[in-house]
Design a protein around this motif. Structure first.
Motif, short mmCIF file in Angstrom:
data_model
loop_
_atom_site.label_atom_id
_atom_site.label_comp_id
_atom_site.label_asym_id
_atom_site.label_seq_id
_atom_site.Cartn_x
_atom_site.Cartn_y
_atom_site.Cartn_z
N MET A 57 -35.22 15.81 -4.71
CA MET A 57 -34.82 14.80 -3.55
C MET A 57 -35.79 14.90 -2.50
SD MET A 57 -31.09 14.93 -1.63
CE MET A 57 -30.77 13.46 -0.30
N ILE A 58 -36.17 13.72 -1.98
CA ILE A 58 -37.07 13.64 -0.95
C ILE A 58 -36.49 13.07 0.35
CG2 ILE A 58 -39.48 12.50 -0.55
CD1 ILE A 58 -39.89 12.33 -3.24
N GLY A 59 -36.83 13.73 1.48
CA GLY A 59 -36.30 13.40 2.60
C GLY A 59 -36.64 12.09 3.09
N SER A 60 -37.89 11.76 2.88
CA SER A 60 -38.19 10.35 3.36
C SER A 60 -38.76 9.61 2.24
CB SER A 60 -39.34 10.44 4.59
OG SER A 60 -40.43 10.97 3.95
N SER A 61 -39.24 8.33 2.52
CA SER A 61 -39.78 7.26 1.46
C SER A 61 -41.11 7.74 1.11
CB SER A 61 -39.59 5.96 1.47
OG SER A 61 -38.11 5.40 1.65
N LEU A 62 -41.53 7.51 -0.20
CA LEU A 62 -43.03 7.93 -0.34
C LEU A 62 -43.85 7.08 0.21
CD1 LEU A 62 -42.63 7.66 -4.56
CD2 LEU A 62 -42.53 9.73 -3.08
N ASN A 63 -43.60 6.09 1.15
CA ASN A 63 -44.39 5.42 1.75
C ASN A 63 -44.72 6.04 3.33
OD1 ASN A 63 -42.00 4.62 3.15
ND2 ASN A 63 -42.15 2.47 2.89
N SER A 64 -43.90 7.15 3.60
CA SER A 64 -44.04 7.53 4.78
C SER A 64 -43.87 9.25 4.84
CB SER A 64 -42.96 7.19 5.81
OG SER A 64 -41.72 7.49 5.79
N ILE A 65 -43.84 9.80 3.56
CA ILE A 65 -43.80 11.23 3.47
C ILE A 65 -45.00 11.88 4.14
CG2 ILE A 65 -44.55 11.22 1.13
CD1 ILE A 65 -42.96 13.85 0.73
N GLY A 66 -44.75 12.83 4.99
CA GLY A 66 -45.92 13.59 5.69
C GLY A 66 -46.27 12.89 7.12
N ILE A 67 -45.59 11.70 7.30
CA ILE A 67 -46.08 11.21 8.59
C ILE A 67 -45.15 11.61 9.44
CG2 ILE A 67 -46.04 8.89 9.66
CD1 ILE A 67 -46.99 7.44 7.09
N ARG A 68 -43.88 11.69 9.26
CA ARG A 68 -42.85 12.41 10.05
C ARG A 68 -42.25 13.77 9.28
NH1 ARG A 68 -41.62 6.78 10.71
NH2 ARG A 68 -40.17 7.07 9.04
N PRO A 69 -41.75 14.71 9.91
CA PRO A 69 -41.36 15.77 9.32
C PRO A 69 -40.25 15.62 8.20
CG PRO A 69 -41.54 16.09 11.52
CD PRO A 69 -41.76 14.72 11.36
N THR A 70 -40.31 16.20 7.02
CA THR A 70 -39.42 15.82 5.96
C THR A 70 -39.42 16.95 4.98
OG1 THR A 70 -38.51 14.11 4.42
CG2 THR A 70 -40.92 14.57 4.16
N LEU A 71 -38.28 17.01 4.22
CA LEU A 71 -38.08 18.08 3.29
C LEU A 71 -38.09 17.32 1.57
CD1 LEU A 71 -37.02 20.80 2.37
CD2 LEU A 71 -34.83 20.22 2.51
N SER A 126 -25.73 -1.59 -7.20
CA SER A 126 -27.08 -0.92 -7.39
C SER A 126 -27.64 -0.69 -6.16
CB SER A 126 -27.85 -2.10 -8.24
OG SER A 126 -28.04 -3.05 -7.40
N LEU A 127 -27.10 -0.80 -5.02
CA LEU A 127 -27.65 -0.27 -3.68
C LEU A 127 -27.62 1.04 -3.62
CD1 LEU A 127 -26.73 -3.06 -1.11
CD2 LEU A 127 -28.93 -2.74 -2.05
N PHE A 128 -28.61 1.98 -2.92
CA PHE A 128 -28.63 3.29 -2.87
C PHE A 128 -29.44 3.68 -1.58
CE2 PHE A 128 -32.38 2.12 -5.07
CZ PHE A 128 -33.52 2.97 -4.77
N HIS A 129 -29.20 4.95 -1.12
CA HIS A 129 -29.99 5.40 0.13
C HIS A 129 -30.94 6.54 -0.11
CE1 HIS A 129 -30.34 7.71 3.85
NE2 HIS A 129 -30.20 6.54 4.48
N ASP A 130 -30.67 7.48 -0.67
CA ASP A 130 -31.38 8.75 -0.87
C ASP A 130 -32.61 8.19 -1.86
OD1 ASP A 130 -29.71 10.08 0.78
OD2 ASP A 130 -28.55 11.01 -0.65
N ARG A 131 -33.47 9.14 -1.71
CA ARG A 131 -34.90 9.05 -2.43
C ARG A 131 -34.94 10.21 -3.53
NH1 ARG A 131 -33.97 7.16 2.57
NH2 ARG A 131 -35.56 5.83 3.56
N PHE A 132 -35.47 9.96 -4.63
CA PHE A 132 -35.58 10.73 -5.73
C PHE A 132 -36.79 10.65 -6.77
CE2 PHE A 132 -31.16 10.39 -4.51
CZ PHE A 132 -30.59 11.61 -4.62
#
Length: 554
Positions: free
Chosen positions: A503-517, A488-494
């Motif tokens: 698909m979100i490049g970073s987790s919701l807890n850090s999106i917009g803090i570092r550059p992401t798509l 059940s483990l996974f890596h990418d964020r959706f």
């Protein structure tokens, strides 16, 4: 005496055709009882054989692919008269049987009952149609609606069946070995990739080559004075004549239609159109007075310049490398070549090399890229755009109508208040998949001394408390699960909203803090299916306990 027209309702279709070949694939059910259920129609194609085409031989026995207890797939090739083949193609679904060949019928397999779903005609019978081709010469933008690769001067009819349940080896999304074997077997013998064209499973198709026109050639002849001649040459089938044909020729320059000419096709099949300057792009539509549209080609540019490049392999290297960073990792091997340029040559001359022409091309390509980015909602957040990123995600949740699914291995307590309180409809079902990583404290203070056990437990408790706050103001059906096992483990964020997946490049807890798509996935349904399998293998939040071993080390 009854006329030939009324005795043969398909005379207009069969005129000029003597034989037809039927490719048929059936599902052979397993023999679960003393009496085996009837064969099931998987797919059948009927091809009328043009004048001069030799009828193929029937295989000594059907091609069969067995799948143990689930049954088998059997494929056969049968030659019939053109009239009988069309008559069989038009048989009602509940009266359908396997086709009977012109000769050498097999009692055990020919003319036996055939189970089929209810079939519907597209286009409406007796209309025949030609595939609409894409203006992309590589067909990268979209695939034609006809699944066969050997397209020519052919008109088609299709009978598509209602939805049916099929054995597991015909699961279009199946990743198992027997699924791959089944679809490869069908593609090899039926010449159709049913994973790309699933709507044809359970159906039939009729292919009618034009009785007169064998092929169409379309080319230009540049002159020294800068003028050009456009040649369109129609080749007839042996013994046939070109009559009742009209040709609509269209030309354009970089997205602008410049001419549209309709001319009758002469008996010799050669249409010549003179132009005082270069012909940038050309397309055509070929029609017959009785048979209708026979061919359509979109406007495309002619190939005027070709670049050739030849590389020489000087060295071939075999590389062995561990598959992972684990100490006892398996070894992965691959081969790579060292190449050197041997020659490079440009043949022909480009029609326009001016800077202005290049500006047109660049601007066109930029619009295409911008359109694709807009369609798939491509968004780039730079550093220090936290507020914009939060609002972007909240806006998507506000527009939800039926379901929200979040897969983020670091989804934790704060994200409930940051995002979920923006949900405006209580009927929305919410499913969240996080992981044990979300409960590990990795800030600067704990990095030096290891994970704070109490803080980790508080993180788990805080998530439960914020979930209760959300449930106090919203009546949504919400469930949070934690992935903490290998399956059940996974890596990418959706995030998935009403079935559409981003698909979100970073987790919701850090999106917009570092550059992401962030970007919407074109075919997100399949991704969502895989994510839901992970979700089903995960633990409910209430049952999850932070492992003591994880509390002692990062």
């Amino acid at each position: 005496m009854e006329s030939n027209e009324s005795s043969n309702p398909y005379s207009k279709l069969t005129d000029g055709f003597e034989h037809a070949v039927v490719h048929i694939a059936v599902v052979v059910p397993p023999r679960s009882t003393s009496k085996r259920p009837p064969l099931r129609l998987l797919f059948a194609s009927v091809w009328l054989l043009a004048s001069g085409r030799q009828a193929p031989l029937r295989p000594a026995k059907p091609y069969v692919k067995k799948f143990k207890e689930e049954g088998a797939i059997a494929v056969d090739r049968i030659v019939m008269t053109a009239e009988e083949a069309i008559r069989w193609y038009r048989t009602a679904s509940d009266e359908l049987g396997t086709p009977i060949p012109l000769s050498d019928a097999r009692k055990d397999s020919d003319g036996v009952p055939l189970s089929a779903g209810r079939l519907s005609d597209f286009p409406t019978w007796p209309v025949l149609g030609v595939p609409l081709e894409s203006d992309d010469i590589t067909l990268n933008s979209e695939r034609p609606s006809i699944p066969f690769r050997n397209l020519g001067i052919i008109r088609y009819s299709r009978r598509i069946s209602d939805n049916q349940e099929w054995p597991s080896f015909l699961d279009q999304d199946g990743q198992s070995k027997h699924c791959q074997e089944a679809f490869k077997f069908l593609e090899h013998h039926m010449h159709v990739d049913f994973r790309e064209y699933p709507e044809y499973i359970g159906g039939m198709a009729l292919a009618v080559p034009d009785r007169d026109v064998h092929s169409v050639r379309h080319f230009i002849d540049p002159k020294e004075d800068g003028s050009e001649s456009l040649y369109i040459h129609l080749k007839p089938h042996p013994g046939r004549k070109l009559k009742g044909l009209s040709l609509a020729s269209m030309e354009g320059q970089e997205g602008i239609l410049t001419s549209f000419d309709t001319v009758p096709v002469p008996e010799d099949g050669l249409v010549v159109i003179e132009r005082p300057s270069s012909i940038h792009g050309s397309g055509l539509v070929l029609t017959h007075t009785e048979r209708g549209v026979l061919l359509q080609t979109p406007m495309r540019q002619f190939l005027r310049q070709m670049n050739t490049r030849i590389d020489v392999v000087e060295q071939r290297i075999k590389v062995s490398v561990p598959e992972t960073d684990k100490k006892k990792s398996a070894v992965d091997e691959y081969v790579t070549d060292k190449k050197t340029l041997a020659s490079s040559q440009t043949l022909g001359k480009a029609p326009n090399t001016t800077s202005a022409f290049q500006r047109l091309l660049d601007a066109k390509n930029e619009r295409l890229l911008n359109h694709s980015a807009k369609v798939y909602e491509q968004m780039w957040f730079t550093a220090d755009q936290r507020k914009e990123a939060l609002e972007h995600i909240r806006k998507k949740f506000k527009h939800a109508h039926s379901s929200i699914f979040i897969a983020d291995p670091y989804f934790s307590a704060n994200q409930i208040l940051q995002y979920l309180l923006a949900i405006e409809r209580d009927v929305i079902k919410i499913q969240i998949l996080t992981s044990s990583s979300a409960f590990k404290q990795t800030n600067e203070a704990t990095t030096k001394t290891g994970i704070d056990s109490e803080a980790t437990q508080n993180t788990h408790q805080k998530l439960l408390e914020n979930l209760a706050i959300f449930q106090g103001s919203h009546k949504n059906n919400i469930e949070i699960k934690v992935a903490n096992t290998e399956n059940s483990l996974f890596h990418d964020r959706f995030i998935a909203i009403d079935g559409r997946v981003w698909m979100i490049g970073s987790s919701l807890n850090s999106i917009g803090i570092r550059p992401t798509l962030t970007m919407r996935i074109p075919h997100g349904e399949k991704i969502l299916d895989h994510l839901l399998r992970l979700y089903n293998n995960a633990l409910p939040l209430e049952d999850f306990k932070v492992p003591r071993k994880a509390l002692k080390k990062l």
